[in-house]
Design a protein around this motif. Structure first.
Motif, PDB file in Angstrom:
ATOM      1  N   THR A 138      12.117 -52.251  56.506  1.00 47.58           N
ATOM      2  CA  THR A 138      12.332 -51.341  57.637  1.00 47.58           C
ATOM      3  C   THR A 138      13.511 -51.820  58.478  1.00 47.58           C
ATOM      4  O   THR A 138      14.319 -51.022  58.954  1.00 47.58           O
TER       5      THR A 138
ATOM      6  N   ASP B 239       9.730 -43.931  55.167  1.00 48.38           N
ATOM      7  CA  ASP B 239       9.079 -45.245  55.171  1.00 48.38           C
ATOM      8  C   ASP B 239       7.726 -45.109  54.475  1.00 48.38           C
ATOM      9  O   ASP B 239       7.055 -44.097  54.629  1.00 48.38           O
ATOM     10  N   GLU B 240       7.336 -46.137  53.727  1.00 43.51           N
ATOM     11  CA  GLU B 240       6.079 -46.131  52.962  1.00 43.51           C
ATOM     12  C   GLU B 240       5.987 -44.853  52.131  1.00 43.51           C
ATOM     13  O   GLU B 240       5.037 -44.075  52.263  1.00 43.51           O
TER      14      GLU B 240
HETATM   15 MG   LIG Z   1       8.212 -51.285  56.743  1.00 41.83          MG
END
Ligand SMILES: [Mg+2]
Ligand SMILES: Nc1ncnc2c1ncn2[C@@H]1O[C@H](COP(=O)(O)OP(=O)(O)OP(=O)(O)O)[C@@H](O)[C@H]1O
Length: 370
Positions: free
Chosen positions: A137, A189-190
């Motif tokens: 991230t 993200d994810e």
């Molecule tokens: Mg992350």
């Protein structure tokens, strides 16, 4: 830093959603968003549409959308980062290969689009994969900081909707907005959570399949245009992505556990040596944290730094009356025992599947060619 797209719903929100699911009437249009003060610093959220309108970098501008689509677009606009998340490349320790590949794949094509045409047209889909807490991230935020593009920070909660059909429409609107604001980066993200949401009910299963299909179609669309819209995805379960998704995420970059030098740099930054106090035993710390992730290392440092504060708290608690702020004593130095205790109390959390990431990298990963 305020992150708009937090994936955990509050208990109250969950309750409302459950209640709505039992209600057979069609979903109401999303409530008009509340105005959030725009003074928020780095990952701000302002969903006041009048505030967005006319602002090229954040609003919908001339984008022609129907009423329903407009409501969906409002939801997504809350997830755009305005301003910079302020993560510099230098604050990410190690990960030289990942940084180099990311610069080549995203930063340079945005800065110097002239060179990246025809056969050299930029990669449109990039996957960052690796153990949890290794800086995926952070890398995406560094790209946003460096490139100053419109950055859509998307997590499962932003586009996975309980309402049949809403999720796929959200994906459509997301890509339309991204094209409208190009150059832009869509950060998923994810991504494993976004595309592998499986519910018990058949309809949810069906909806998640349609969401995935729409995502694949939209990503395909990107490769056919010259617009600078990148999909940057992150996951720590890369093997859960199927072949169709992997094909579209053409550049796959491993973000591994930190090496010796990276761990050393992290310890030096988080526990700086203070002249006149004990020399911090960096070599011992580095040696004993083989297999720790960046976030585990942060925990070790926090635990070590807590010890002198705990001693001070014990002293302050022993006093009868409260000590005024300007008379509070200084926190003492960290000792060798504090560091040993911190190492004993913080176990590595992400080392178990290292071989699996290595294998995935060998099979599907992108490498730096020198
Ligand atoms: Mg992350
Ligand atoms: N290479 C690094 N340099 C500096 N700090 C790091 C690094 N890697 C991790 N950290 C620390 O760990 C924290 C978590 O990093 P980050 O959120 O980027 O991990 P992640 O790979 O996205 O994890 P997850 O897969 O669980 O989402 C950061 O806030 C930072 O403090």
């Amino acid at each position: 830093m305020r992150r708009v797209s937090a994936s955990v719903a509050s208990p109250r929100e969950t309750k409302t959603r459950t209640a709505r699911r039992l209600d057979p009437t069609p979903p109401p249009a999303p409530a008009p968003p509340r105005h959030t003060p725009t003074a928020t610093p780095t990952w701000p959220c302002s969903s006041n549409m009048s505030g967005w309108r006319g602002r090229r970098s954040c609003g919908m501008g001339q984008l022609m959308l129907g009423r329903q689509m407009r409501n969906l677009a409002e939801t997504l606009l809350r997830d755009i980062i305005r301003g910079s998340p302020d993560v510099k490349w230098e604050s990410i320790k190690g990960l030289e290969n990942a940084k180099r590949l990311l610069k080549e794949a995203v930063v340079m094509p945005i800065k110097y689009p002239k060179y990246f045409t025809g056969l050299l047209s930029p990669w449109k889909g990039i996957l960052l994969f690796g153990p949890p807490g290794t800086g995926k991230t952070m890398l995406a935020k560094a790209v946003a900081t460096e490139c100053e593009t419109t950055f859509f920070n998307i997590s499962a909660s932003s586009i996975v909707s309980k309402w049949r059909g809403d999720s796929e429409k959200l994906v459509k609107v997301l890509f339309e907005l991204a094209r409208h604001h190009a150059p832009s980066t869509i950060f998923l993200d994810e991504i494993d959570a976004i595309i592998s949401q499986r519910g018990e009910a058949r309809s949810e299963h069906e909806a998640s399949r349609r969401l995935k299909t729409e995502l694949l179609i939209q990503m395909d669309g990107l490769t056919k245009t010259d617009e600078l819209v990148f999909v940057l995805a992150a996951t720590n379960l890369p093997w859960e992505l199927d072949a169709a998704m992997l094909r579209r995420l053409e550049k796959r970059i491993l973000v591994p556990l930190p090496e010796i030098e990276a761990r050393h740099a992290m310890f030096e930054e988080l526990l700086p040596s203070i002249p006149g106090t004990m020399e911090i035993p960096y070599d011992v710390l580095v040696e004993k944290t083989e297999g720790y992730s960046g976030s585990d290392i942060r925990l070790v440092c926090k635990e070590a730094a807590m010890q002198p504060l705990r001693r001070l708290m014990a002293v302050l608690e022993g006093r009868q009356e409260e000590v005024p702020e300007d008379e509070l004593p200084e926190v003492g130095p960290i000792t060798r025992e504090d560091i040993e205790l911190a190492l004993r109390n913080t176990r590595p959390s992400a080392h178990l599947h290292v071989h699996r990431y290595k294998k995935f990298n060998e099979d599907y990963g992108s490498h730096v060619l020198s």
